[in-house]
Each structure stands twice: as C-alpha cells, then as structure tokens.
Design a protein around this motif. Structure first.
Motif, mmCIF file in Angstrom:
data_model
loop_
_atom_site.group_PDB
_atom_site.id
_atom_site.type_symbol
_atom_site.label_atom_id
_atom_site.label_comp_id
_atom_site.label_asym_id
_atom_site.label_seq_id
_atom_site.Cartn_x
_atom_site.Cartn_y
_atom_site.Cartn_z
ATOM 1 N N SER A 1 0.670 -1.111 -0.031
ATOM 2 C CA SER A 1 0.074 -0.148 0.085
ATOM 3 C C SER A 1 0.915 1.408 -0.083
ATOM 4 N N ALA A 2 0.514 2.279 -0.457
ATOM 5 C CA ALA A 2 1.293 3.436 -0.593
ATOM 6 C C ALA A 2 0.722 4.623 0.325
ATOM 7 N N GLY A 3 1.573 5.461 0.919
ATOM 8 C CA GLY A 3 1.195 6.549 1.745
ATOM 9 C C GLY A 3 0.772 7.605 1.083
ATOM 10 N N GLN A 4 1.024 8.719 1.697
ATOM 11 C CA GLN A 4 0.791 10.414 1.052
ATOM 12 C C GLN A 4 2.068 10.648 0.274
ATOM 13 N N VAL A 5 2.432 11.181 -0.831
ATOM 14 C CA VAL A 5 3.323 11.670 -1.243
ATOM 15 C C VAL A 5 3.914 12.974 -0.387
ATOM 16 N N GLU A 6 5.212 12.894 -0.084
ATOM 17 C CA GLU A 6 5.642 14.065 0.748
ATOM 18 C C GLU A 6 6.601 14.797 -0.197
ATOM 19 N N LEU A 7 6.493 15.973 -0.083
ATOM 20 C CA LEU A 7 7.387 17.217 -0.889
ATOM 21 C C LEU A 7 8.166 17.871 -0.052
ATOM 22 N N SER A 8 9.524 18.012 -0.457
ATOM 23 C CA SER A 8 10.382 18.920 0.274
ATOM 24 C C SER A 8 9.995 20.455 0.311
ATOM 25 N N HIS A 9 9.260 20.649 -0.592
ATOM 26 C CA HIS A 9 8.775 21.957 -0.675
ATOM 27 C C HIS A 9 7.186 21.825 -1.268
ATOM 28 N N THR A 10 6.482 22.664 -0.580
ATOM 29 C CA THR A 10 4.998 22.484 -0.951
ATOM 30 C C THR A 10 4.699 23.928 -1.596
ATOM 31 N N GLU A 11 5.598 24.821 -1.593
ATOM 32 C CA GLU A 11 5.443 26.345 -2.083
ATOM 33 C C GLU A 11 7.024 26.631 -2.543
ATOM 34 N N VAL A 12 7.146 27.470 -3.517
ATOM 35 C CA VAL A 12 8.508 27.905 -4.124
ATOM 36 C C VAL A 12 8.256 29.406 -4.298
ATOM 37 N N GLU A 13 9.061 30.182 -4.174
ATOM 38 C CA GLU A 13 9.308 31.506 -4.881
ATOM 39 C C GLU A 13 9.828 31.724 -6.165
ATOM 40 N N VAL A 14 8.914 32.201 -7.106
ATOM 41 C CA VAL A 14 9.457 32.233 -8.543
ATOM 42 C C VAL A 14 9.727 33.728 -8.884
ATOM 43 N N ARG A 15 10.976 34.038 -9.697
ATOM 44 C CA ARG A 15 11.085 35.437 -9.998
ATOM 45 C C ARG A 15 11.315 35.635 -11.477
#
Length: 283
Positions: free
Chosen positions: A166-180
């Motif tokens: 079974s698979a759990g929830q995907v974990e991300l190192s960043h859930t938001e980023v700053e774009v310029r």
C-alpha cells in the motif's frame, strides 16, 4: 635504355617540383614574418561577423533581484582582428570567445559593460591576434528588476504499488516556492507541479529529486525560460507499506533436569500481522 633514362628524368622533375614548392612556401613564410617595416611581421586584417557574446555572472544578477533582458541587449558583436597572414588565415570563428561580466551591475536600466576578446587556441593568444581598434570594447545590456511571487507545488503520481503493498501520501520537500522573473512571465503562472513515476509494481519507498514544471490556470504547461525559482528541484517521497504475517517462536533456556526437548508447548496466537515501511520489512 632510352626508356630507363626517361624514367630517371621524370623522377628528377618530380623532385624538383616538390623542392620548388617547399622553397616557395619557405619564402612566403619568411616574407610574412619579416617583410613589415623595420623587419617587423607584416599584419593583415580580417572581419568576423556576429560573434556571440557570453554574459558572465547572470546568477549574481538574480541574487540582487535583477535579470538580463534580451530586448535592447547586444547578443553578438562584429570584430576586426589583425595578425600575421599565417595566423589570421588559420583563425576560425570557433576559436574566438567574447565575454562580458555582469558582476559590477547593481541597478536596472539600459547600460554599457566591457567585453573582452580571447581565444580558445593558445596560438592566437599573447597578442598574436589583436583587435583593430582596442583590446576591449563595450556592449549594451538591458537590466530589469525581477518580479516575484510564491506559488503552490503539487505532485502527480504515475504508476502503482505491487499486490499486498500500500502507498502512503506523497511527501514534498517544498509545498511552495518563490518564482522570479519579468512580470509578464510570472503573472500567468498558477501553480507548479512535479511528476513522480514509481513504475508499475513498486515494492519499496520511492524518493527522487524532480524538476519543477509551471502551469497556467487552465492546466497548460508554460515555457520555463526567463523564470527563476528559489529551488532548482523538489524532492518527492512516496512511502510504500507492506503487511506481513509473521510466525511466533519461543526460545527456551535449558536448566538442570529441564530440557527443551522434553517440553511440550504451544503459542496462541501462532502468528501476528505487522505493517510498516516496505523498505524496512522486505527482509
């Protein structure tokens, strides 16, 4: 007899022709090197058109909240180079490198920066080949202030886990980023997404560094050129779990008059079910 003599004469003529060519080449080279005023080498000028300019330290601009804009920026330069006829004739445009440093640029606007001409082949260095007018020149650059926004990051999962896993929830190192970037490049961005492909039958936890892709509000992919992110990649981790039925055993310690072989025993329950990270439980 006459045939043999004719062959000898023919061979002599070939030798004489080759010697003449070598002597002529030597004279030409000598004249090229010494026929200038006071015995100095004679020079010749060649024009090289649209040599690309390589701008250095663009990342430093980004750190300062600035960026180089293509519009009104010189991307190529025409050069007049001089050197001895021997060298200038063997010089190819691929040997020429034009660089301009942006390290000292600290403000926005159209401005001028120095560019330097160098050569990838050492034969043309040490002033053997020179610019007709100067050793350096000026290039026009257009510097703009960066516009920034913070956007959400999501993950698209491709593939699945094997049976009994079974698979759990995907974990991300960043859930938001700053774009310029320029405002016209940043405004259309609605969100960023990474794609994690775990294959058809994953049997252990999967973790990868993935590149960001930008999307507009209609889910269309946007061109990433001109967009700078606070991070280059995002690490996505999908925990994969497994449940196993494990048999239970008892280890007896023999004592005086008491041996395991003379002992009858039973365990209830005989097995237990355990669940956890498939990577840790696979063995």
């Amino acid at each position: 007899m006459r045939k043999v003599e004719n062959e000898k004469i023919g061979r002599r003529r070939v030798v004489y022709v080759l010697l003449s060519i070598l002597v002529a080449a030597g004279i030409w080279l000598y004249a090229d090197l010494t026929s200038g005023p006071n015995g100095t080498p004679q020079t010749q000028t060649r024009e090289f058109l649209e040599i690309p300019i390589e701008y250095l330290y663009e990342s430093t601009l980004t750190d300062r909240g600035l960026m180089l804009v293509d519009e009104d920026t010189d991307r190529t330069i025409d050069l007049e180079l001089k050197g001895t006829r021997w060298l200038i004739s063997s010089l190819d445009r691929s040997h020429i490198r034009v660089t301009a440093s942006l390290y000292d640029v600290t403000s926005a606007g159209v401005q001028r920066v120095n560019y330097v001409v160098s050569f990838t082949d050492s034969r043309f260095g040490n002033n053997a080949i020179q610019r007709e007018n100067a050793s350096f020149g000026m290039a026009t650059v257009n510097i703009s202030e960066l516009y920034s926004r913070t956007i959400d990051v999501s993950c698209e999962l491709v593939g699945g886990v094997a049976d009994t896993y079974s698979a759990g929830q995907v974990e991300l190192s960043h859930t938001e980023v700053e774009v310029r970037g320029l405002q016209e490049d940043i405004n259309p961005i609605s969100y960023a997404k990474v794609t994690l492909d775990i294959g058809a039958n994953a049997v252990e936890t999967v973790s990868r560094d993935l590149e960001l892709q930008y999307y507009d509000e209609n889910g269309r992919i946007l061109d990433k050129s001109g967009i700078y992110s606070s991070v280059e990649t995002v690490r996505a981790t999908l925990p994969v779990f497994v449940t196993k039925e494990l048999s239970l055993f008892v280890n007896f310690t023999d004592g005086p008059g008491c041996r395991a072989r003379n002992t009858e025993y039973f365990i209830e329950p005989a097995t237990i079910a355990v669940s956890g990270d498939a990577t840790k439980l696979k063995d």
